[in-house]
Design a protein around this motif. Structure first.
Motif, PDB file in Angstrom:
ATOM      1  N   ASP A   1       0.870  -1.175   0.000  1.00 17.51           N
ATOM      2  CA  ASP A   1       0.000   0.000   0.000  1.00 17.51           C
ATOM      3  C   ASP A   1       0.908   1.226   0.000  1.00 17.51           C
TER       4      ASP A   1
ATOM      5  N   HIS B   1       2.550  -5.383   3.626  1.00 13.41           N
ATOM      6  CA  HIS B   1       1.934  -6.304   4.579  1.00 13.41           C
ATOM      7  C   HIS B   1       2.213  -7.712   4.069  1.00 13.41           C
TER       8      HIS B   1
ATOM      9  N   GLU C   1       7.826  -4.131  11.580  1.00 13.75           N
ATOM     10  CA  GLU C   1       7.169  -4.475  12.836  1.00 13.75           C
ATOM     11  C   GLU C   1       6.536  -5.846  12.636  1.00 13.75           C
TER      12      GLU C   1
ATOM     13  N   ASP D   1       3.604  -8.598  13.657  1.00 12.64           N
ATOM     14  CA  ASP D   1       2.229  -8.671  14.153  1.00 12.64           C
ATOM     15  C   ASP D   1       1.873 -10.152  14.345  1.00 12.64           C
TER      16      ASP D   1
ATOM     17  N   ASN E   1      -1.661 -11.761  13.788  1.00 11.27           N
ATOM     18  CA  ASN E   1      -2.122 -11.979  12.421  1.00 11.27           C
ATOM     19  C   ASN E   1      -1.074 -12.712  11.574  1.00 11.27           C
TER      20      ASN E   1
ATOM     21  N   ARG F   1       1.582 -11.706  10.651  1.00 11.19           N
ATOM     22  CA  ARG F   1       1.924 -10.725   9.633  1.00 11.19           C
ATOM     23  C   ARG F   1       3.247 -10.050   9.959  1.00 11.19           C
TER      24      ARG F   1
ATOM     25  N   PHE G   1       8.019  -1.099   6.299  1.00 11.68           N
ATOM     26  CA  PHE G   1       7.842   0.278   5.839  1.00 11.68           C
ATOM     27  C   PHE G   1       9.079   0.703   5.056  1.00 11.68           C
TER      28      PHE G   1
ATOM     29  N   VAL H   1      -6.236  -7.244   4.921  1.00 10.88           N
ATOM     30  CA  VAL H   1      -5.320  -6.182   5.338  1.00 10.88           C
ATOM     31  C   VAL H   1      -6.069  -4.858   5.272  1.00 10.88           C
TER      32      VAL H   1
ATOM     33  N   ASP I   1      -5.397  -0.897   5.649  1.00 10.71           N
ATOM     34  CA  ASP I   1      -4.354   0.121   5.718  1.00 10.71           C
ATOM     35  C   ASP I   1      -5.074   1.467   5.814  1.00 10.71           C
TER      36      ASP I   1
ATOM     37  N   PRO J   1       1.468   0.677  13.840  1.00 14.54           N
ATOM     38  CA  PRO J   1       1.825  -0.340  12.830  1.00 14.54           C
ATOM     39  C   PRO J   1       1.058  -1.643  13.027  1.00 14.54           C
ATOM     40  N   THR J   2       0.904  -2.023  14.287  1.00 16.20           N
ATOM     41  CA  THR J   2       0.203  -3.277  14.593  1.00 16.20           C
ATOM     42  C   THR J   2      -0.531  -3.087  15.918  1.00 16.20           C
TER      43      THR J   2
ATOM     44  N   GLU K   1      -9.130  -3.063  16.055  1.00 11.66           N
ATOM     45  CA  GLU K   1      -9.303  -4.431  15.533  1.00 11.66           C
ATOM     46  C   GLU K   1     -10.397  -5.170  16.307  1.00 11.66           C
TER      47      GLU K   1
ATOM     48  N   SER L   1     -10.936 -11.262  11.397  1.00 10.47           N
ATOM     49  CA  SER L   1      -9.684 -10.808  11.986  1.00 10.47           C
ATOM     50  C   SER L   1      -8.927 -10.015  10.926  1.00 10.47           C
ATOM     51  N   VAL L   2      -8.621  -8.765  11.226  1.00  9.52           N
ATOM     52  CA  VAL L   2      -7.978  -7.927  10.218  1.00  9.52           C
ATOM     53  C   VAL L   2      -6.554  -7.556  10.617  1.00  9.52           C
ATOM     54  N   SER L   3      -5.695  -7.500   9.609  1.00  6.29           N
ATOM     55  CA  SER L   3      -4.328  -7.000   9.796  1.00  6.29           C
ATOM     56  C   SER L   3      -4.383  -5.502   9.596  1.00  6.29           C
ATOM     57  N   PHE L   4      -4.233  -4.782  10.666  1.00  7.55           N
ATOM     58  CA  PHE L   4      -4.596  -3.372  10.715  1.00  7.55           C
ATOM     59  C   PHE L   4      -3.359  -2.509  10.919  1.00  7.55           C
ATOM     60  N   THR L   5      -3.186  -1.497  10.105  1.00  5.26           N
ATOM     61  CA  THR L   5      -2.075  -0.558  10.270  1.00  5.26           C
ATOM     62  C   THR L   5      -2.575   0.847   9.985  1.00  5.26           C
TER      63      THR L   5
END
Lengths: 356, 356, 356, 356
Positions: A184, A249, A304, A306, A309, A311, A315, B182, B184, B214-215, B220, B230-234
């Motif tokens: 992204d 990601h 980082e 995670d 997840n 993950r 960056f 994911v 973002d 970042p995580t 979430e 469940s989402v990979s969230f940033t």
């Protein structure tokens, strides 16, 4: 106004020209070459700005004593930098090579290795024989092939950010190429180039988070070529002028620790003069940020983990005009010609700086 | 300066108060309630700004004839809106409920349904019995439970953007909950609240693309609670003041077409007064953008299919202060009290607008 | 997307049209009229966007069910608003007047009173007879002549800011017209209109303080006409989208105190629904600021005395698209038709808001 | 990350230290000295950031191998640069002078020549004997007194911009000192320094045109000292990080032509390595603009004649952190020590650049 105090002039070892000097990337090349100890800029071409001074278009170069000329009459130089729109260089590559021993092209024309790849992402190439012969500029992944190269293709800015972020993970075996990968990207308005249309006008463009390449961005091709990884790529325009920030990601096949990552990035970049690893710690600037490298040839990478997840987040931040384009081109030319790698690229950047 | 021309005053059907009125969210509530045809604001509290006029802090409300009072002496009202930092409302919820028939809380204190969930993401709850009793504010997913509710929890801004973007895909069976997802997010500086530290100062904060969560972002939890995903969230901070933009990269189990998506979003949002689907077409604004909804209670959602990567990209944009907070709260209160849903929330937004 | 919840539609007392609806000012008119309780917009013309929806160009109006039509076929309406470039309205004023009982023109074509004045600042007028017949829109200085007016000329944004700032000083006898007066104006990018050239592109336009009208700005003519004061006028473009801020440096013939000034401004504006006086005090917003009025029809004025230089400094801030253009036009139409003055103009503005 | 490629280190001719290195000006000094061919930075002090790396605070200096130390233990150096708040240097000047042969102070403590002047604008000086002994840094007006100077006072940024704009007019006899002079200044957020309060937070500070020093700005004192001109001075904060732009509205006693002005500026600045005159012509950048000099030590000056108002408008633009502070300090040190004037100050600036 005094005579220039930064132009190497006759002391320079190499003559250089910039074709397409009135665009943003052309201007950035002129800035770098003008202050480069080993280059003397003898020509800058621009059809639309012919006979105007360089400083008329690029106000930071008001001291520079040079006027744009027509691209029809190329002077003979050691190195020609082409900062023309996609598709122009391949039409004129023979002229460029007649005029110069070394041609560095900043368009997408020679970045890919094969005609098949090219046709998949762009429209028919007019001189596909050069695809294999050209060298990709990014020294961090292609340094060994650059010395003596006579046709160099500077990478795409978003591809460069992504490749710099992910390459160490492949080298370290953390990624293998079959992983799910979402990239992204957030970019500044200079990516649209000088001119631009309605969408680039200040009232429409300022303050945005605008999906401008939701899918199918051509830089996917370069990333796949160099990493062997198929990436889900989406680019957003945000409110800055310079800068590209890629958030990757990733879902590695095996768990990975922060220690593994530090090792991977250290091994990849400890000796690289332009790469920084920034991953956490205190203070305001804990991860890569485009404004920390604005105006410079530095690239910042960070990460980082995670675990919840499974993950890994990577960056990567560069100045799209520098490490993502003109700076990369000059860096590659330095390597190609055996000049000190960092010559002309020492600027450390500014703090604070606004929307660079 | 004339007497106010927008305050409903004695004609209003309901009295309201805002606890924590000097913060950004509190100020947004005051703006909405001040111009709302059915509410009369009788109290705004602020410990730090006690006795100052509302307009002293919020310059858009210079006409408003109201001074901040201490939160110790709550007036009896029909509806109390609490715009206090996380953890404050749960300490004072009984006082709030004594003072008002309906309490709308804008913090995270009552968003989750169970103590277990809460403990996973936050620190110990002091009145977990209310977790189950409270209603989530977002009418697009919880409208049927709002009428008559006496404790309403306004959702988190980033969670709201994500839920609004993805809910229609679950309703239509396009997503099932076991997919890789994911998210973002890009947000403006108002998410940091009034005050802020070094990282929020203008020289450091302007022009950035900064990974700030970042995580492990707590939103979430809300997303998982409402979508079962469940989402990979940033989350990234970018250069705008208002706005949250969520780009969701999804990998559905079965291929999906743009037609399927149009159907899904139309079915979900055709009758929703605040939801727009924006997916392609010409012009400058082809996808959701925060600045297209700045200052409004609208949410924009859109999508694009990426068949090569078997990916679906969903874009969602809101004003974090409105649909993501104060606007959502007033919308929910309207539904709870049987007021016209759009009352006080009709503002269409501005064009052009800079970095809103 | 639901049916519009803000359009007065058949309940409206008056029909209206907007000629030149795809520009920024035209879009602002459409926004105001769309949400105005007494107007029903039946036509918006645009040659370049014919058949496109209004929302295609103005994303804040995506709900509006209207397509641009050719300006050749004007519908018969109660009020026609012309938001066309300077020089267009005077060519078409008879068509406009045939189509509507009341014409409100937002260009410079009918702002001045005499052909001599016009010729001094612009090029030959094609229908000078209307110069005397038309009424200047700004109610704060011309309210008594607006009721029943059939040709209304909305003022220039920079002139409006200046006139609003200085008029109270003339009314109070603090200024007499022979004083030295410097007016230093800062404006946002929307003043350049949709489109714009190279200088308006985001990379060139962002972050600037650019003298764009160092001398000879045509708004001097309106200021002189209404105040009898010759002003030294300079306009700078700064990084915001909306807003005009005028700083007036004045050298009164006699000393003046802050008390005198408070009295003068209170007498002038105490009953004005859209004027605020802001002069010192604590907090962040101590003087007029464009972002405090962004999106609204409010004007802020303030002042400071500089005894050491025998100077009086007056600050004035408006939203150039609102009080400086479309808002002023609707305000004047309200007065002309006997509608509540503040109808459709109640929006209080936002806090915080970025670069509005 | 590689070893630094720009640090002169042991090859440098002079050692230097920066007292107050964690502020914005201190960081700018560190950047300049770090890349300066003749200086080796051996110490940077900061009470609040003691033991942190320089790069922790200034992300552009992540390569720099230096940690902040306490200001209690000053190392012995050739040149000490003090970037402390006003009032600190005068308390410690003897310590500074014990530690270094040359002290360059960037505060206001030693800019004025006499105790009387100082007391008029500031509060009591603790070592007034140094006021006369110190030398003002700006080489364009004081070059002849700098060689060998051991206490140098770098000028105020807004005063510097004004003095650079007006000095040539005095030299040429166009101004005599008794004229009416209004100076309207626009500055970026870095003038507020690191930290800042509520007014400096991004949501409140972005997009503004805010009168922050309407009258009584202390830089009037420096301007009067060097030009003998009493100026009506007003400073506005606008949305950029770096930059100061002064627009001087002047009313000369005798008419002046553009030719006279070109002559005056050419005579004053033709041999100055950092001064450019920019006055009209075509293109986007026709007058001085802060963003054209962002990050550089250049100053741009320009002008326009307004015969109708018998006014002369002079524009002046600098980077407040460079020509207005750290750059000026290094320039002065270069002159004082007999180093090439432009050493370490060659950076040409960027194009495009956003809000620098």
């Amino acid at each position: 106004m005094s005579a220039s105090h930064t132009d190497a002039g006759d002391d320079a070892a190499y003559t250089a020209s910039v074709v397409g000097g009135s665009g943003f990337t052309g201007g950035e090349l002129l800035r770098l070459l003008y202050q480069h100890p080993e280059f003397d800029v003898v020509q800058a071409t621009s059809r639309s700005k012919e006979r105007k001074t360089v400083g008329h278009v690029h106000p930071n170069l008001r001291e520079m004593d040079l006027r744009f000329t027509s691209p029809e009459d190329l002077e003979s130089v050691d190195v020609l930098f082409a900062a023309t729109p996609h598709g122009v260089s391949m039409e004129h590559v023979d002229e460029f090579r007649d005029a110069a021993d070394t041609v560095v092209d900043l368009s997408a024309d020679f970045r890919l290795d094969s005609e098949d790849q090219y046709d998949e992402w762009y429209d028919g190439h007019v001189c596909p024989e050069y695809l294999e012969k050209s060298e990709y500029a990014l020294p961090e992944i292609n340094r060994e092939n650059l010395p003596g190269a006579d046709l160099i293709a500077s990478g795409g800015c978003n591809a460069t950010a992504t490749i710099l972020g992910l390459k160490p993970l492949f080298d370290a075996g953390i990624l293998e190429g079959d992983e799910q990968a979402v990239v992204d990207v957030k970019v500044g308005s200079s990516e649209g180039g000088a001119g631009g249309g309605d969408a680039s006008s200040h009232p429409e463009r300022s303050g945005i988070v605008r999906p401008y390449a939701p899918t199918g961005h051509r830089h996917e091709a370069e990333i796949e070529q160099f990493l062997g990884l198929s990436v889900s790529f989406t680019v957003h325009a945000v409110d800055m002028t310079r800068g590209a920030s890629a958030t990757c990601h990733l879902f590695p096949n095996a768990p990975v620790s922060k220690g593994d990552l530090w090792t991977a990035y250290r091994e990849a970049y400890a000796d690289e003069p332009f790469m920084r690893t920034v991953a956490g710690g205190g203070g305001v600037y804990r991860y890569p940020e485009p404004k920390a490298v604005a105006g410079t040839n530095f690239g910042e990478v960070g990460f980082e983990v995670d675990p919840g997840n499974r993950r890994l987040v990577v960056f990567s931040a560069i100045d799209n005009m520098m490490k993502g384009s003109a700076g990369q081109a000059v860096h590659a030319a330095n390597v190609a010609l055996g000049i000190e790698e960092t010559a002309g690229l020492e600027f450390a950047g500014l703090h604070p700086v606004g929307a660079p």
